[in-house]
Design a protein around this motif. Structure first.
Motif, mmCIF file in Angstrom:
data_model
loop_
_atom_site.group_PDB
_atom_site.id
_atom_site.type_symbol
_atom_site.label_atom_id
_atom_site.label_comp_id
_atom_site.label_asym_id
_atom_site.label_seq_id
_atom_site.Cartn_x
_atom_site.Cartn_y
_atom_site.Cartn_z
ATOM 1 N N ALA A 76 0.820 -1.212 0.000
ATOM 2 C CA ALA A 76 0.000 0.000 0.000
ATOM 3 C C ALA A 76 0.852 1.260 0.000
ATOM 4 O O ALA A 76 0.380 2.343 -0.374
ATOM 5 C CB ALA A 76 -0.930 -0.004 1.212
ATOM 6 N N ALA A 77 2.114 1.130 0.401
ATOM 7 C CA ALA A 77 2.991 2.303 0.477
ATOM 8 C C ALA A 77 3.621 2.653 -0.863
ATOM 9 O O ALA A 77 4.107 3.763 -1.051
ATOM 10 C CB ALA A 77 4.095 2.050 1.504
ATOM 11 N N HIS A 78 3.623 1.723 -1.800
ATOM 12 C CA HIS A 78 4.305 1.953 -3.068
ATOM 13 C C HIS A 78 3.526 2.910 -3.968
ATOM 14 O O HIS A 78 2.291 2.861 -4.033
ATOM 15 C CB HIS A 78 4.515 0.631 -3.811
ATOM 16 C CG HIS A 78 5.688 -0.151 -3.343
ATOM 17 N ND1 HIS A 78 5.682 -0.862 -2.172
ATOM 18 C CD2 HIS A 78 6.926 -0.331 -3.893
ATOM 19 C CE1 HIS A 78 6.861 -1.464 -2.017
ATOM 20 N NE2 HIS A 78 7.626 -1.156 -3.040
ATOM 21 N N LEU A 79 4.272 3.764 -4.670
ATOM 22 C CA LEU A 79 3.721 4.579 -5.743
ATOM 23 C C LEU A 79 4.070 3.895 -7.059
ATOM 24 O O LEU A 79 5.251 3.679 -7.360
ATOM 25 C CB LEU A 79 4.316 5.985 -5.723
ATOM 26 C CG LEU A 79 3.957 6.871 -4.530
ATOM 27 C CD1 LEU A 79 4.763 8.164 -4.586
ATOM 28 C CD2 LEU A 79 2.471 7.186 -4.525
ATOM 29 N N ARG A 80 3.066 3.540 -7.825
ATOM 30 C CA ARG A 80 3.328 2.882 -9.107
ATOM 31 C C ARG A 80 3.572 3.915 -10.195
ATOM 32 O O ARG A 80 2.882 4.934 -10.264
ATOM 33 C CB ARG A 80 2.163 1.979 -9.494
ATOM 34 C CG ARG A 80 2.089 0.689 -8.702
ATOM 35 C CD ARG A 80 0.943 -0.186 -9.185
ATOM 36 N NE ARG A 80 -0.360 0.410 -8.910
ATOM 37 C CZ ARG A 80 -1.506 -0.043 -9.411
ATOM 38 N NH1 ARG A 80 -1.503 -1.073 -10.245
ATOM 39 N NH2 ARG A 80 -2.648 0.524 -9.104
ATOM 40 N N LEU A 81 4.528 3.644 -11.066
ATOM 41 C CA LEU A 81 4.881 4.552 -12.153
ATOM 42 C C LEU A 81 5.079 3.771 -13.437
ATOM 43 O O LEU A 81 5.832 2.805 -13.479
ATOM 44 C CB LEU A 81 6.172 5.314 -11.838
ATOM 45 C CG LEU A 81 6.734 6.159 -12.998
ATOM 46 C CD1 LEU A 81 5.875 7.403 -13.221
ATOM 47 C CD2 LEU A 81 8.195 6.540 -12.754
ATOM 48 N N LEU A 82 4.396 4.199 -14.488
ATOM 49 C CA LEU A 82 4.689 3.741 -15.840
ATOM 50 C C LEU A 82 5.584 4.816 -16.452
ATOM 51 O O LEU A 82 5.118 5.908 -16.770
ATOM 52 C CB LEU A 82 3.402 3.585 -16.651
ATOM 53 C CG LEU A 82 3.553 2.992 -18.046
ATOM 54 C CD1 LEU A 82 3.960 1.521 -17.968
ATOM 55 C CD2 LEU A 82 2.272 3.142 -18.847
ATOM 56 N N PRO A 83 6.880 4.540 -16.594
ATOM 57 C CA PRO A 83 7.805 5.608 -16.981
ATOM 58 C C PRO A 83 7.764 5.922 -18.470
ATOM 59 O O PRO A 83 7.514 5.053 -19.312
ATOM 60 C CB PRO A 83 9.171 5.038 -16.583
ATOM 61 C CG PRO A 83 8.996 3.553 -16.665
ATOM 62 C CD PRO A 83 7.563 3.270 -16.301
ATOM 63 N N VAL A 84 8.002 7.191 -18.795
ATOM 64 C CA VAL A 84 8.207 7.639 -20.171
ATOM 65 C C VAL A 84 9.499 8.438 -20.205
ATOM 66 O O VAL A 84 9.995 8.891 -19.175
ATOM 67 C CB VAL A 84 7.034 8.503 -20.686
ATOM 68 C CG1 VAL A 84 5.726 7.741 -20.615
ATOM 69 C CG2 VAL A 84 6.930 9.814 -19.917
ATOM 70 N N CYS A 85 10.054 8.600 -21.396
ATOM 71 C CA CYS A 85 11.295 9.382 -21.570
ATOM 72 C C CYS A 85 12.399 8.865 -20.661
ATOM 73 O O CYS A 85 12.981 9.628 -19.866
ATOM 74 C CB CYS A 85 11.042 10.872 -21.336
ATOM 75 S SG CYS A 85 9.846 11.606 -22.463
ATOM 76 N N GLY A 86 12.660 7.578 -20.743
ATOM 77 C CA GLY A 86 13.668 6.959 -19.897
ATOM 78 C C GLY A 86 15.023 7.643 -20.016
ATOM 79 O O GLY A 86 15.461 8.006 -21.113
ATOM 80 N N GLY A 87 15.682 7.825 -18.903
ATOM 81 C CA GLY A 87 16.993 8.461 -18.882
ATOM 82 C C GLY A 87 16.975 9.970 -18.858
ATOM 83 O O GLY A 87 18.025 10.610 -18.726
ATOM 84 N N MET A 88 15.795 10.565 -18.951
ATOM 85 C CA MET A 88 15.693 12.020 -18.936
ATOM 86 C C MET A 88 16.044 12.567 -17.552
ATOM 87 O O MET A 88 15.600 12.055 -16.531
ATOM 88 C CB MET A 88 14.270 12.435 -19.300
ATOM 89 C CG MET A 88 13.989 13.900 -19.066
ATOM 90 S SD MET A 88 12.226 14.293 -19.206
ATOM 91 C CE MET A 88 12.212 15.952 -18.518
ATOM 92 N N GLU A 89 16.859 13.611 -17.526
ATOM 93 C CA GLU A 89 17.151 14.293 -16.274
ATOM 94 C C GLU A 89 16.042 15.298 -15.966
ATOM 95 O O GLU A 89 15.506 15.935 -16.868
ATOM 96 C CB GLU A 89 18.495 15.018 -16.346
ATOM 97 C CG GLU A 89 19.700 14.096 -16.447
ATOM 98 C CD GLU A 89 21.007 14.866 -16.372
ATOM 99 O OE1 GLU A 89 20.959 16.083 -16.062
ATOM 100 O OE2 GLU A 89 22.050 14.261 -16.635
ATOM 101 N N ALA A 90 15.720 15.425 -14.698
ATOM 102 C CA ALA A 90 14.693 16.392 -14.312
ATOM 103 C C ALA A 90 15.169 17.805 -14.640
ATOM 104 O O ALA A 90 16.291 18.173 -14.298
ATOM 105 C CB ALA A 90 14.379 16.271 -12.830
ATOM 106 N N PRO A 91 14.344 18.610 -15.297
ATOM 107 C CA PRO A 91 14.767 19.970 -15.672
ATOM 108 C C PRO A 91 14.779 20.896 -14.471
ATOM 109 O O PRO A 91 14.227 20.585 -13.407
ATOM 110 C CB PRO A 91 13.692 20.394 -16.675
ATOM 111 C CG PRO A 91 12.470 19.652 -16.223
ATOM 112 C CD PRO A 91 12.970 18.318 -15.726
ATOM 113 N N ALA A 92 15.392 22.045 -14.634
ATOM 114 C CA ALA A 92 15.371 23.057 -13.584
ATOM 115 C C ALA A 92 13.930 23.496 -13.334
ATOM 116 O O ALA A 92 13.113 23.589 -14.255
ATOM 117 C CB ALA A 92 16.221 24.261 -13.991
#
Length: 331
Positions: A65-81
């Protein structure tokens, strides 16, 4: 709910990932869609230590119940400023939306809740749509869609959406009026109103004042209202735009059809951004979103309110249940 709701993270440079995390905590019916880097950054800001579970299919159950599920897109992308228009962020936001639409059309998710995107970032990424509604209209399998903004006091449907005002006047033709009135009636019924009272706002000041301030009301809007009434819709107007929303708020009408973006959105947003939800009408699936933008000025500070996002999630659940109930009744 048999299938989860897809929650897109929105523009990673804005508050979308933060409010998505706040809304998704403890919600087993949610699968988030977006870049892993954006979600990790938001989790570290909002709920440090919360485990993120990447899934290849949205049907994959959460490990706990604690997990956040994520279907990822744009793999390897760095978070922008934070707080800046970024083409990569615009592309990531668009990829998440398109992925969620595909899942909804396949029936893998029961609906979509979208976090805010930035129109300049979409344009910088070369995305040929100015916003969510246009992307949903093009890819969502609908002939025509409309935007409904709703809170506890007002429901407003727009005839025209993201376009220059001079273009909106040209686009608000008979066909657009009929589509908006029909979708307003349909949308209000989805809220459980058996016979919605649909008020149609005029385009010109004082609804044209009998042709003194413009003839759109006489030549376009009034004939559309008459045609809608012939179809059994309880439509009325055209009403002056400066008073019709007050009358709806007082309980005279169940939904207002507004002619252009600001005419309809200012009254709803004035009542409080945290209370409003955007619902896309006309789609074969449910889509809702918060009634605010990316808030670049406070992104990354951990202070963004998730109230509108939580309301959008609750609204999506309600609309999904309504559709499922209608489907069961039809059988």
């Amino acid at each position: 709910m048999s299938n989860p709701l897809a929650v897109t993270l929105g523009d990673p440079a804005g508050i979308g990932p933060e409010i998505a995390v706040r809304a998704a905590l403890g919600a087993p019916d949610v699968v988030m869609v977006g870049p892993r880097s954006a979600l990790d950054r938001a989790v570290a800001l909002i709920a440090p230590g919360t485990p993120v579970q990447e899934v290849a299919e949205v049907s994959e159950p959460a490990r706990s119940a604690a997990h956040l599920r994520l279907l990822p897109v744009c793999g390897g992308m760095e978070a922008p400023a934070y707080g800046r228009v970024d083409a990569g962020a615009g592309q990531a936001a668009a990829e998440a939306i398109l992925t969620a639409i595909r899942l909804a059309r396949e029936g893998a998710v029961s609906g979509i809740v979208t976090a805010p995107i930035h129109k300049e970032a979409l344009a910088a990424a070369g995305v040929p749509f100015p916003g969510h509604t246009e992307m949903l209209a093009h890819h969502g399998g609908a002939g025509r869609v409309a935007m409904m903004l709703a809170n506890d006091e007002l429901r407003v449907v727009l005839v025209t959406i993201h376009t220059a005002l001079r273009d909106a006047i040209a686009q608000a033709d008979f066909a657009a009026q009929m589509s908006a009135i029909r979708l307003a009636d349909e949308g209000a019924r989805a809220f459980g109103i058996a016979r919605p009272r649909v008020a149609v706002a005029g385009l010109n000041p004082h609804a044209g004042e009998g042709g003194l301030f413009g003839r759109e009301e006489i030549e376009i809007i009034a004939p559309a209202i008459a045609a809608a009434r012939d179809e059994g819709i309880d439509a009325s107007g055209p009403w002056p735009g400066d008073t019709v929303f007050m009358q709806a708020r007082a309980g005279r009408f169940d939904v207002v059809v507004a002619q252009y973006h600001d005419q309809g959105l200012i009254p709803v947003k004035y009542l409080g951004l945290e209370k409003g939800v955007n619902v896309t009408l006309g789609l074969p699936f449910v889509r809702t979103s918060p009634d605010h933008g990316t808030a670049f000025d406070i992104a990354g500070k951990g202070i963004a309110s998730a109230e509108s996002m939580e309301t959008a999630l609750a609204m999506a659940r309600r609309l999904v249940a309504s559709r499922q109930g209608a489907g069961a009744g039809a059988g």
